[in-house]
Design a protein around this motif. Structure first.
Motif, PDB file in Angstrom:
ATOM      1  N   GLN A 104       0.917  -1.369  -0.074  1.00 18.01           N
ATOM      2  CA  GLN A 104       0.200   0.285   0.319  1.00 18.01           C
ATOM      3  C   GLN A 104       0.787   0.802  -0.080  1.00 18.01           C
ATOM      4  O   GLN A 104       1.802   0.487   0.908  1.00 18.01           O
ATOM      5  CB  GLN A 104      -0.729  -0.245   1.209  1.00 18.01           C
ATOM      6  N   SER A 106      -0.075   5.544   0.106  1.00 20.10           N
ATOM      7  CA  SER A 106      -0.302   7.188  -0.072  1.00 20.10           C
ATOM      8  C   SER A 106      -0.655   7.992  -1.023  1.00 20.10           C
ATOM      9  O   SER A 106       0.560   7.608  -1.415  1.00 20.10           O
ATOM     10  CB  SER A 106      -0.236   7.898   1.357  1.00 20.10           C
ATOM     11  N   SER A 107      -1.553   8.748  -1.448  1.00 19.02           N
ATOM     12  CA  SER A 107      -1.396   9.295  -2.527  1.00 19.02           C
ATOM     13  C   SER A 107      -0.138  10.186  -2.570  1.00 19.02           C
ATOM     14  O   SER A 107       0.139  11.215  -3.440  1.00 19.02           O
ATOM     15  CB  SER A 107      -2.682  10.070  -2.501  1.00 19.02           C
ATOM     16  N   ARG A 123      -1.657  -1.028  -9.919  1.00 25.91           N
ATOM     17  CA  ARG A 123      -2.690  -0.594  -9.092  1.00 25.91           C
ATOM     18  C   ARG A 123      -3.852  -1.854  -9.274  1.00 25.91           C
ATOM     19  O   ARG A 123      -4.546  -2.518  -9.961  1.00 25.91           O
ATOM     20  CB  ARG A 123      -3.381   0.497  -9.098  1.00 25.91           C
ATOM     21  N   SER A 126      -8.312   1.686  -4.295  1.00 26.70           N
ATOM     22  CA  SER A 126      -7.694   2.653  -4.124  1.00 26.70           C
ATOM     23  C   SER A 126      -9.101   2.495  -2.080  1.00 26.70           C
ATOM     24  O   SER A 126     -10.046   2.558  -3.142  1.00 26.70           O
ATOM     25  CB  SER A 126      -7.812   3.552  -4.303  1.00 26.70           C
ATOM     26  N   ASP A 127      -8.480   3.161  -1.120  1.00 28.89           N
ATOM     27  CA  ASP A 127      -9.503   3.163  -0.760  1.00 28.89           C
ATOM     28  C   ASP A 127      -9.174   4.681   0.753  1.00 28.89           C
ATOM     29  O   ASP A 127      -7.354   4.952   0.061  1.00 28.89           O
ATOM     30  CB  ASP A 127      -9.732   2.413  -0.020  1.00 28.89           C
ATOM     31  N   ARG A 128     -10.192   5.140   1.417  1.00 30.19           N
ATOM     32  CA  ARG A 128      -9.668   6.275   3.017  1.00 30.19           C
ATOM     33  C   ARG A 128      -9.159   5.544   3.570  1.00 30.19           C
ATOM     34  O   ARG A 128      -9.644   4.496   4.256  1.00 30.19           O
ATOM     35  CB  ARG A 128     -10.931   7.137   3.167  1.00 30.19           C
ATOM     36  N   LEU A 140      -5.471   8.933   1.015  1.00 27.35           N
ATOM     37  CA  LEU A 140      -5.973   8.562  -0.227  1.00 27.35           C
ATOM     38  C   LEU A 140      -4.892   7.299   0.129  1.00 27.35           C
ATOM     39  O   LEU A 140      -3.493   7.667  -0.329  1.00 27.35           O
ATOM     40  CB  LEU A 140      -6.309   8.740  -1.715  1.00 27.35           C
ATOM     41  N   VAL A 141      -5.266   6.126   0.239  1.00 29.46           N
ATOM     42  CA  VAL A 141      -3.720   4.987  -0.233  1.00 29.46           C
ATOM     43  C   VAL A 141      -4.288   3.584  -1.233  1.00 29.46           C
ATOM     44  O   VAL A 141      -6.118   3.249  -1.562  1.00 29.46           O
ATOM     45  CB  VAL A 141      -3.860   3.716   0.949  1.00 29.46           C
ATOM     46  N   HIS A 142      -3.368   3.649  -2.602  1.00 34.50           N
ATOM     47  CA  HIS A 142      -2.760   2.691  -3.305  1.00 34.50           C
ATOM     48  C   HIS A 142      -2.708   1.472  -2.683  1.00 34.50           C
ATOM     49  O   HIS A 142      -2.252   1.072  -2.095  1.00 34.50           O
ATOM     50  CB  HIS A 142      -2.665   3.312  -4.885  1.00 34.50           C
ATOM     51  N   HIS A 143      -3.357   0.728  -3.827  1.00 38.64           N
ATOM     52  CA  HIS A 143      -3.152  -0.902  -3.552  1.00 38.64           C
ATOM     53  C   HIS A 143      -2.470  -1.491  -4.394  1.00 38.64           C
ATOM     54  O   HIS A 143      -2.838  -1.710  -5.127  1.00 38.64           O
ATOM     55  CB  HIS A 143      -4.756  -1.731  -2.510  1.00 38.64           C
ATOM     56  N   TYR A 144      -1.091  -2.221  -4.028  1.00 40.23           N
ATOM     57  CA  TYR A 144      -0.492  -2.373  -5.312  1.00 40.23           C
ATOM     58  C   TYR A 144      -0.335  -4.434  -5.064  1.00 40.23           C
ATOM     59  O   TYR A 144      -0.372  -4.828  -4.491  1.00 40.23           O
ATOM     60  CB  TYR A 144       0.819  -2.014  -5.484  1.00 40.23           C
TER      61      TYR A 144
END
Length: 148
Positions: A104, A106-107, A123, A126-128, A140-144
């Motif tokens: 994960q 952060s944006s 990616r 994404s969620d908060r 805002l967190v992106h998941h990879y």
């Protein structure tokens, strides 16, 4: 430079390197009350450090792997950047398991996002987060997921 398994004796040097990273990048966003514990999450499976050889006691980089195969607590000290150390740390984790990994970011971590995407990470959503970004809003967190 050597990458090796982290031991409990390395934690003070890890915290020192993390403080340098936090001063430059604001990672982690909020300095933890117990940074050694933050570097050792409850679901930690394994952690590695990069150190100069033969100068033990100095940490240039750190990465950890959780039991559910998530890369976490990845950082490179500002003085050690630009030489591919982050990629070497991730390659070390990938060599420890041949299963897909996740992470994960952060944006706000634009340099990290560019690095992961250039490296083939995909990616998947994404969620908060439940913690606040620099603007005081839920991050805002992106998941990879790792490349094959």
């Amino acid at each position: 430079m050597e990458i090796r398994d982290r031991t409990p004796l390395d934690l003070d040097a890890c915290v020192k390197a993390l403080a340098e990273v936090q001063a430059v990048d604001r990672y982690p966003v909020d300095w933890p009350s117990d940074p050694g514990r933050w570097l050792t999450p409850a679901d930690l499976a394994r952690a590695w450090i990069a150190e100069p050889v033969p100068q033990a006691g100095v940490v240039l980089g750190h990465v950890a792997l959780t039991e559910d195969l998530e890369i976490t607590r990845l950082f490179v000290a500002p003085a050690a950047r630009g030489g591919g150390l982050a990629a070497r740390l991730i390659d070390t984790v990938r060599a420890a398991t041949h299963l897909p990994l996740k992470l994960q970011v952060s944006s706000e971590g634009q340099a990290a996002i560019r690095f992961y995407e250039r490296s083939g990470w995909r990616r998947i959503g994404s969620d908060r987060a439940d913690w606040l970004n620099a603007a005081g809003e839920p991050a805002l967190v992106h998941h990879y997921v790792s490349p094959p």
